[in-house]
Design a protein around this motif. Structure first.
Motif, PDB file in Angstrom:
ATOM      1  N   ALA A 215      73.659 -32.395 -53.907  1.00 14.61           N
ATOM      2  CA  ALA A 215      73.037 -31.076 -54.044  1.00 14.61           C
ATOM      3  C   ALA A 215      72.671 -30.813 -55.501  1.00 14.61           C
ATOM      4  O   ALA A 215      71.576 -30.344 -55.813  1.00 14.61           O
ATOM      5  N   ARG A 216      73.590 -31.147 -56.396  1.00 12.28           N
ATOM      6  CA  ARG A 216      73.315 -30.921 -57.820  1.00 12.28           C
ATOM      7  C   ARG A 216      72.137 -31.784 -58.284  1.00 12.28           C
ATOM      8  O   ARG A 216      71.342 -31.371 -59.113  1.00 12.28           O
ATOM      9  N   ASP A 217      72.023 -32.952 -57.678  1.00 14.50           N
ATOM     10  CA  ASP A 217      70.950 -33.892 -58.029  1.00 14.50           C
ATOM     11  C   ASP A 217      69.559 -33.428 -57.622  1.00 14.50           C
ATOM     12  O   ASP A 217      68.581 -33.737 -58.300  1.00 14.50           O
ATOM     13  N   ILE A 218      69.463 -32.785 -56.479  1.00 11.32           N
ATOM     14  CA  ILE A 218      68.107 -32.483 -55.985  1.00 11.32           C
ATOM     15  C   ILE A 218      67.754 -31.007 -56.070  1.00 11.32           C
ATOM     16  O   ILE A 218      66.737 -30.573 -55.542  1.00 11.32           O
ATOM     17  N   LYS A 219      68.571 -30.241 -56.764  1.00 11.03           N
ATOM     18  CA  LYS A 219      68.382 -28.787 -56.735  1.00 11.03           C
ATOM     19  C   LYS A 219      67.059 -28.315 -57.356  1.00 11.03           C
ATOM     20  O   LYS A 219      66.633 -27.199 -57.102  1.00 11.03           O
ATOM     21  N   THR A 220      66.423 -29.163 -58.148  1.00  3.61           N
ATOM     22  CA  THR A 220      65.174 -28.711 -58.769  1.00  3.61           C
ATOM     23  C   THR A 220      63.932 -29.313 -58.108  1.00  3.61           C
ATOM     24  O   THR A 220      62.810 -29.106 -58.582  1.00  3.61           O
ATOM     25  N   ALA A 221      64.123 -30.034 -57.030  1.00  6.58           N
ATOM     26  CA  ALA A 221      62.956 -30.652 -56.367  1.00  6.58           C
ATOM     27  C   ALA A 221      61.991 -29.560 -55.901  1.00  6.58           C
ATOM     28  O   ALA A 221      62.422 -28.518 -55.421  1.00  6.58           O
ATOM     29  N   PRO A 222      60.676 -29.799 -56.050  1.00  8.36           N
ATOM     30  CA  PRO A 222      59.726 -28.762 -55.612  1.00  8.36           C
ATOM     31  C   PRO A 222      59.674 -28.605 -54.097  1.00  8.36           C
ATOM     32  O   PRO A 222      59.341 -27.534 -53.585  1.00  8.36           O
ATOM     33  N   THR A 223      60.005 -29.649 -53.378  1.00  6.08           N
ATOM     34  CA  THR A 223      59.999 -29.546 -51.922  1.00  6.08           C
ATOM     35  C   THR A 223      60.994 -30.564 -51.365  1.00  6.08           C
ATOM     36  O   THR A 223      61.235 -31.601 -51.972  1.00  6.08           O
ATOM     37  N   VAL A 224      61.580 -30.234 -50.243  1.00  5.82           N
ATOM     38  CA  VAL A 224      62.485 -31.185 -49.577  1.00  5.82           C
ATOM     39  C   VAL A 224      62.030 -31.300 -48.122  1.00  5.82           C
ATOM     40  O   VAL A 224      61.817 -30.289 -47.447  1.00  5.82           O
ATOM     41  N   LEU A 225      61.859 -32.531 -47.677  1.00  3.49           N
ATOM     42  CA  LEU A 225      61.409 -32.749 -46.295  1.00  3.49           C
ATOM     43  C   LEU A 225      62.571 -33.266 -45.450  1.00  3.49           C
ATOM     44  O   LEU A 225      63.485 -33.913 -45.965  1.00  3.49           O
ATOM     45  N   PHE A 226      62.501 -32.979 -44.176  1.00  2.00           N
ATOM     46  CA  PHE A 226      63.540 -33.409 -43.230  1.00  2.00           C
ATOM     47  C   PHE A 226      62.844 -34.058 -42.047  1.00  2.00           C
ATOM     48  O   PHE A 226      61.890 -33.483 -41.507  1.00  2.00           O
ATOM     49  N   ILE A 227      63.302 -35.230 -41.648  1.00  2.00           N
ATOM     50  CA  ILE A 227      62.719 -35.847 -40.449  1.00  2.00           C
ATOM     51  C   ILE A 227      63.814 -36.248 -39.458  1.00  2.00           C
ATOM     52  O   ILE A 227      64.940 -36.570 -39.833  1.00  2.00           O
ATOM     53  N   GLY A 228      63.455 -36.194 -38.179  1.00  8.01           N
ATOM     54  CA  GLY A 228      64.383 -36.601 -37.117  1.00  8.01           C
ATOM     55  C   GLY A 228      63.592 -36.870 -35.852  1.00  8.01           C
ATOM     56  O   GLY A 228      62.395 -36.563 -35.781  1.00  8.01           O
ATOM     57  N   ARG A 229      64.245 -37.460 -34.892  1.00  7.83           N
ATOM     58  CA  ARG A 229      63.616 -37.702 -33.590  1.00  7.83           C
ATOM     59  C   ARG A 229      64.572 -37.254 -32.515  1.00  7.83           C
ATOM     60  O   ARG A 229      65.774 -37.193 -32.747  1.00  7.83           O
ATOM     61  N   HIS A 230      64.018 -37.023 -31.312  1.00 13.01           N
ATOM     62  CA  HIS A 230      64.867 -36.665 -30.168  1.00 13.01           C
ATOM     63  C   HIS A 230      65.720 -35.458 -30.603  1.00 13.01           C
ATOM     64  O   HIS A 230      65.180 -34.560 -31.263  1.00 13.01           O
ATOM     65  N   VAL A 231      67.016 -35.417 -30.329  1.00 12.92           N
ATOM     66  CA  VAL A 231      67.796 -34.249 -30.748  1.00 12.92           C
ATOM     67  C   VAL A 231      67.940 -34.147 -32.267  1.00 12.92           C
ATOM     68  O   VAL A 231      68.390 -33.113 -32.776  1.00 12.92           O
ATOM     69  N   GLY A 232      67.545 -35.197 -32.982  1.00 12.82           N
ATOM     70  CA  GLY A 232      67.559 -35.134 -34.442  1.00 12.82           C
ATOM     71  C   GLY A 232      66.399 -34.322 -35.001  1.00 12.82           C
ATOM     72  O   GLY A 232      66.434 -33.894 -36.160  1.00 12.82           O
ATOM     73  N   PHE A 233      65.377 -34.093 -34.162  1.00 10.51           N
ATOM     74  CA  PHE A 233      64.236 -33.297 -34.611  1.00 10.51           C
ATOM     75  C   PHE A 233      64.642 -31.830 -34.840  1.00 10.51           C
ATOM     76  O   PHE A 233      64.445 -31.297 -35.945  1.00 10.51           O
ATOM     77  N   PRO A 234      65.253 -31.166 -33.834  1.00  6.51           N
ATOM     78  CA  PRO A 234      65.736 -29.811 -34.140  1.00  6.51           C
ATOM     79  C   PRO A 234      66.746 -29.763 -35.281  1.00  6.51           C
ATOM     80  O   PRO A 234      66.789 -28.768 -36.026  1.00  6.51           O
TER      81      PRO A 234
END
Ligand code: M6R
Length: 369
Positions: A215-234
């Motif tokens: 969390a401390r490492d990515i706290k300044t990222a301009p955007t964060v994306l999340f990917i998943g499939r099947h029940v990982g999508f929700p």
């Protein structure tokens, strides 16, 4: 009152093993049937159901998305999930053989209540999944399954989500059983798998420290994306929602298969992408597909944060950060894969100096449409 935690949210994340144990408590009767709390519907009514609609908002909607996979798989009844705020305005096709499941932690969400009322006007049967005893949504429903998650104070929903998932699984099993598709022993087998979840969650929470560092490492990222499939999508959508509401960062969740249809263009050098990987044991083909998605985005510069099942070594070469979760049957996996994403959002928000429990512009219960 925060029990030694800095925020209610952290306390509520830590309470999740107990919360889901409480959702399960006493649900399986001696005959191996699932007991609901209030049922103003006969078994015949449930046998007549030929379509299920799930209506909910926000995090509860994500629980509904997971439920769709379980309900269709177990009952073979078509199941749609819909944002409660959209439902009645598009004039959905409903009748007395439609079951509408309204999911709400507070039981007072106006969008969900209005969807429920519309369903009742159209003679559909309504079943509520709710955390708040005696609130409006369960009072107006034909049947109720309380989640028994205990009060949730933080605006961001955590333990309510996990307990909603458990309640959805129970309803799927109940429907399958009443309709003669699943028998007592099969239901008991899934309930037994569910009963192992509190321990798995404890194990997961005990090893959560690396997520804080991340969390401390990515706290300044301009955007964060999340990917998943099947029940990982929700789960990906839920991870993105948590980050938006708590850290005020731009975040988006995608079905991994959609990447190549557009969103992959967002990937830039260093873009953090959280990848929710299904168990290689459950749906092996999907596992392999998401591994190639991860390879692809990494080749385009993404910084990959991979949530995978313990022992899954296929992801290791492509993971900049690897977070293992305990082995879990595919349909139940959101109970474990969501937790690191909750912690990640909470810690990023804290690192950015935000009020974790009371994010700006938000209320715990949204009682206007
Ligand atoms: O009380 P409800 O479950 O009906 O609330 C629905 C949403 O407002 C809620 O889940 C919201 O999205 C949370 N703040 C998410 O963390």
């Amino acid at each position: 009152e925060k029990g030694g935690y800095d925020y209610f949210m952290l306390k509520e994340i830590a309470e999740q093993p107990q919360a889901i144990a409480d959702t399960l408590l006493g649900r399986l009767t001696e005959n191996g049937e699932i007991a609901l709390d209030e049922v103003r519907l006969s078994d015949q009514d449930l046998r007549d159901v030929d379509k299920v609609f799930i209506v909910a908002c926000g995090t509860a909607y994500h629980a509904g998305m997971v439920a769709k996979y379980a309900i269709e798989h177990w009952t073979r009844i078509p199941c749609e999930v819909e944002l409660a705020s959209e439902f009645r305005y598009r004039d959905p096709v409903l009748d007395r053989s439609t079951l509408v499941v309204a999911i709400s932690q507070s039981g007072e969400t106006m969008d969900t209540l209005m969807a429920l009322r519309h369903a009742k006007e159209q003679k559909a049967r309504v079943l509520a999944i709710c955390n708040t005893n005696g609130s409006t949504i369960p009072r107006e429903s034909d049947a109720v399954l309380y989640t028994h998650g205990g009060p949730e104070v933080a605006v961001a929903s955590t333990k309510a989500f996990l307990t909603q998932l458990v309640a959805c699984y129970l309803i799927g099993l109940h429907l399958a059983q009443v309709r003669g598709i699943k028998y007592a022993d099969e239901v008991a087998a899934v309930v037994a798998q569910l009963q192992e979840m509190p321990d798995k969650l404890r194990e997961l929470l005990a090893g959560i420290e690396p997520v804080r560092e991340l969390a401390r490492d990515i706290k300044t990222a301009p955007t964060v994306l999340f990917i998943g499939r099947h029940v990982g999508f929700p789960v990906a959508l839920e991870g993105a929602l948590k980050l938006k509401e708590l850290a005020y960062m731009h975040a988006e969740g995608f079905a991994a298969g959609e990447l190549k249809h557009g969103p992959i263009a967002l990937i830039d050098q260093g873009t953090p992408v959280v990848c929710v990987v299904p168990s290689p044991a459950g749906r092996g083909m999907l596992h392999d597909k998401i591994v190639s998605n991860i390879q692809e985005i990494r080749a385009r510069g993404a910084r990959t944060i991979v949530i995978a099942e313990e022992g899954d070594t296929a992801v290791t070469p492509y993971a900049d950060h690897l977070i293992y979760v305990p082995r879990t049957p595919t349909l139940l996996a959101p109970l474990v894969t969501t937790v690191p994403l909750q912690v990640l959002a909470c810690e990023i928000a804290a690192a950015r100096g935000h009020d974790v429990d009371q994010p700006r512009n938000l209320a715990k219960s949204v009682t206007v449409e």
